[in-house]
Write a protein that holds these residues in place. Structure first.
Motif, PDB file in Angstrom:
ATOM      1  N   LEU A   1      26.769  42.845  49.888  1.00 53.68           N
ATOM      2  CA  LEU A   1      25.625  42.746  48.994  1.00 53.68           C
ATOM      3  C   LEU A   1      25.135  44.141  48.659  1.00 53.68           C
ATOM      4  N   LEU A   2      25.024  44.446  47.380  1.00 51.82           N
ATOM      5  CA  LEU A   2      24.414  45.699  46.944  1.00 51.82           C
ATOM      6  C   LEU A   2      22.950  45.387  46.664  1.00 51.82           C
ATOM      7  N   ILE A   3      22.064  46.039  47.409  1.00 50.77           N
ATOM      8  CA  ILE A   3      20.631  45.760  47.353  1.00 50.77           C
ATOM      9  C   ILE A   3      19.889  46.942  46.737  1.00 50.77           C
ATOM     10  N   LYS A   4      19.091  46.658  45.709  1.00 47.45           N
ATOM     11  CA  LYS A   4      18.192  47.667  45.150  1.00 47.45           C
ATOM     12  C   LYS A   4      16.956  47.684  46.048  1.00 47.45           C
ATOM     13  N   THR A   5      16.752  48.801  46.737  1.00 51.35           N
ATOM     14  CA  THR A   5      15.731  48.835  47.780  1.00 51.35           C
ATOM     15  C   THR A   5      14.307  48.696  47.263  1.00 51.35           C
ATOM     16  N   ALA A   6      14.012  49.160  46.071  1.00 55.42           N
ATOM     17  CA  ALA A   6      12.642  49.090  45.558  1.00 55.42           C
ATOM     18  C   ALA A   6      12.152  47.653  45.443  1.00 55.42           C
TER      19      ALA A   6
ATOM     20  N   ILE B   1      19.220  41.651  45.022  1.00 59.23           N
ATOM     21  CA  ILE B   1      20.684  41.657  45.081  1.00 59.23           C
ATOM     22  C   ILE B   1      21.185  41.964  43.677  1.00 59.23           C
ATOM     23  N   VAL B   2      21.701  43.168  43.478  1.00 61.11           N
ATOM     24  CA  VAL B   2      22.164  43.544  42.147  1.00 61.11           C
ATOM     25  C   VAL B   2      23.660  43.295  41.955  1.00 61.11           C
ATOM     26  N   ASP B   3      24.395  43.174  43.061  1.00 60.87           N
ATOM     27  CA  ASP B   3      25.817  42.858  42.950  1.00 60.87           C
ATOM     28  C   ASP B   3      26.297  42.323  44.286  1.00 60.87           C
ATOM     29  N   LEU B   4      27.438  41.649  44.269  1.00 58.70           N
ATOM     30  CA  LEU B   4      28.023  41.154  45.505  1.00 58.70           C
ATOM     31  C   LEU B   4      29.520  41.025  45.351  1.00 58.70           C
ATOM     32  N   HIS B   5      30.186  40.993  46.485  1.00 60.54           N
ATOM     33  CA  HIS B   5      31.631  40.791  46.521  1.00 60.54           C
ATOM     34  C   HIS B   5      31.922  39.872  47.704  1.00 60.54           C
TER      35      HIS B   5
ATOM     36  N   CYS C   1      39.870  26.604  49.892  1.00 60.11           N
ATOM     37  CA  CYS C   1      38.709  27.378  50.362  1.00 60.11           C
ATOM     38  C   CYS C   1      38.498  28.639  49.519  1.00 60.11           C
ATOM     39  N   ARG C   2      39.570  29.280  49.107  1.00 60.27           N
ATOM     40  CA  ARG C   2      39.433  30.515  48.314  1.00 60.27           C
ATOM     41  C   ARG C   2      38.810  30.242  46.937  1.00 60.27           C
ATOM     42  N   GLU C   3      38.798  29.001  46.498  1.00 61.74           N
ATOM     43  CA  GLU C   3      38.111  28.658  45.254  1.00 61.74           C
ATOM     44  C   GLU C   3      36.612  28.965  45.370  1.00 61.74           C
ATOM     45  N   MET C   4      36.124  29.104  46.584  1.00 63.22           N
ATOM     46  CA  MET C   4      34.703  29.342  46.827  1.00 63.22           C
ATOM     47  C   MET C   4      34.320  30.826  46.771  1.00 63.22           C
ATOM     48  N   GLN C   5      35.282  31.695  46.538  1.00 65.38           N
ATOM     49  CA  GLN C   5      34.976  33.135  46.476  1.00 65.38           C
ATOM     50  C   GLN C   5      33.960  33.456  45.395  1.00 65.38           C
ATOM     51  N   THR C   6      33.833  32.622  44.391  1.00 64.05           N
ATOM     52  CA  THR C   6      32.851  32.867  43.326  1.00 64.05           C
ATOM     53  C   THR C   6      31.593  32.018  43.469  1.00 64.05           C
ATOM     54  N   SER C   7      31.507  31.229  44.535  1.00 61.17           N
ATOM     55  CA  SER C   7      30.388  30.292  44.686  1.00 61.17           C
ATOM     56  C   SER C   7      29.033  30.976  44.881  1.00 61.17           C
ATOM     57  N   LEU C   8      29.021  32.234  45.248  1.00 59.59           N
ATOM     58  CA  LEU C   8      27.756  32.945  45.474  1.00 59.59           C
ATOM     59  C   LEU C   8      27.326  33.801  44.287  1.00 59.59           C
ATOM     60  N   GLU C   9      28.089  33.769  43.196  1.00 60.11           N
ATOM     61  CA  GLU C   9      27.744  34.583  42.021  1.00 60.11           C
ATOM     62  C   GLU C   9      26.316  34.339  41.544  1.00 60.11           C
ATOM     63  N   GLY C  10      25.833  33.124  41.698  1.00 65.61           N
ATOM     64  CA  GLY C  10      24.494  32.773  41.240  1.00 65.61           C
ATOM     65  C   GLY C  10      23.365  33.431  42.007  1.00 65.61           C
ATOM     66  N   ILE C  11      23.682  34.098  43.124  1.00 67.86           N
ATOM     67  CA  ILE C  11      22.601  34.765  43.870  1.00 67.86           C
ATOM     68  C   ILE C  11      22.315  36.166  43.335  1.00 67.86           C
ATOM     69  N   LYS C  12      23.185  36.664  42.443  1.00 67.33           N
ATOM     70  CA  LYS C  12      22.899  37.963  41.827  1.00 67.33           C
ATOM     71  C   LYS C  12      21.540  37.886  41.157  1.00 67.33           C
ATOM     72  N   GLY C  13      20.728  38.876  41.399  1.00 71.01           N
ATOM     73  CA  GLY C  13      19.393  38.910  40.818  1.00 71.01           C
ATOM     74  C   GLY C  13      18.308  38.350  41.715  1.00 71.01           C
ATOM     75  N   LEU C  14      18.696  37.616  42.774  1.00 68.25           N
ATOM     76  CA  LEU C  14      17.685  37.103  43.690  1.00 68.25           C
ATOM     77  C   LEU C  14      17.078  38.233  44.512  1.00 68.25           C
ATOM     78  N   VAL C  15      15.818  38.059  44.845  1.00 71.09           N
ATOM     79  CA  VAL C  15      15.113  39.003  45.708  1.00 71.09           C
ATOM     80  C   VAL C  15      15.061  38.388  47.098  1.00 71.09           C
ATOM     81  N   ILE C  16      15.334  39.204  48.101  1.00 68.80           N
ATOM     82  CA  ILE C  16      15.239  38.728  49.480  1.00 68.80           C
ATOM     83  C   ILE C  16      13.768  38.748  49.853  1.00 68.80           C
ATOM     84  N   ALA C  17      13.174  37.572  49.812  1.00 66.60           N
ATOM     85  CA  ALA C  17      11.741  37.393  50.035  1.00 66.60           C
ATOM     86  C   ALA C  17      11.533  35.939  50.452  1.00 66.60           C
TER      87      ALA C  17
END
Length: 185
Positions: free
Chosen positions: A63-68, A72-76, A88-104
């Motif tokens: 997870l690439l996190i913008k600290t300010a 979550i600005v990017d993920l792999h 199972c590998r079909e799920m490698q893209t299942s978390l794409e929708g979390i891009k932009g979420l704030v950990i809060a």
């Protein structure tokens, strides 16, 4: 139940989570997570096939996190190994929708809505949800390298600590001490 000593028991399964935080630049940290799950004894498929001890779930998330904003600005995602590799590998893209979420507060519910149940992989979701509090710890350590961070502490404490557990309950001694110190400051 009393604490059970395990030294003389047969260990049959193991799940390890390894989560680390890295400085990318002045505005970003990278949170890496890895889940490895092993069967430690020989088991048998329903078909009768023998499965020797091995790693059967191996998942990795970055997870690439913008600290300010703790955003979550990017993920792999990588799935180096799974019981049903291709499916199972079909799920490698299942978390794409979390891009932009704030950990809060509310993060867990949002993740479960995006990637829970049949929309995702329970192992990836488990790893991701374990990474969120670790991301907060990494963020605090990143910020604590700067002595001036103390000036902004009230925002962090109110948003990320108060009422998250017994120790940090609003009416408890830790919260009261910190909040009274901030209000005087």
């Amino acid at each position: 139940m009393t604490f059970q000593e395990v030294n003389d028991l047969e260990k049959i399964h193991n799940r390890n989570l390894d989560i680390s935080s890295y400085v990318v630049d002045d505005a970003h940290i990278l949170i890496t997570g890895e889940l490895k799950e092993r069967n430690l004894v020989t088991v048998f498929e329903r078909s009768g096939e023998t499965i020797d001890p091995r790693v059967f779930h191996h998942m990795q998330i970055q997870l690439l996190i913008k600290t300010a904003e703790l955003k979550i600005v990017d993920l792999h995602v990588e799935i180096p190994g799974a019981p049903h590799d291709e499916v199972c590998r079909e799920m490698q893209t299942s978390l794409e929708g979390i891009k932009g979420l704030v950990i809060a507060p509310g993060f867990t519910a949002k993740v479960k809505k995006i990637a829970g149940g049949t929309q995702g992989c329970v192992h990836l979701t488990t790893l991701l949800l374990s990474m969120a509090p670790a991301a907060l710890q990494g963020y605090w350590i990143f910020e604590a390298q700067d002595r001036s961070r103390v000036l902004e502490a009230s925002f962090e404490i109110e948003q990320y600590l108060i009422d998250t557990c017994w120790a940090w309950r609003k009416q408890g001694p830790l919260a009261e001490a910190v909040m009274s110190g901030i209000s005087r400051g």
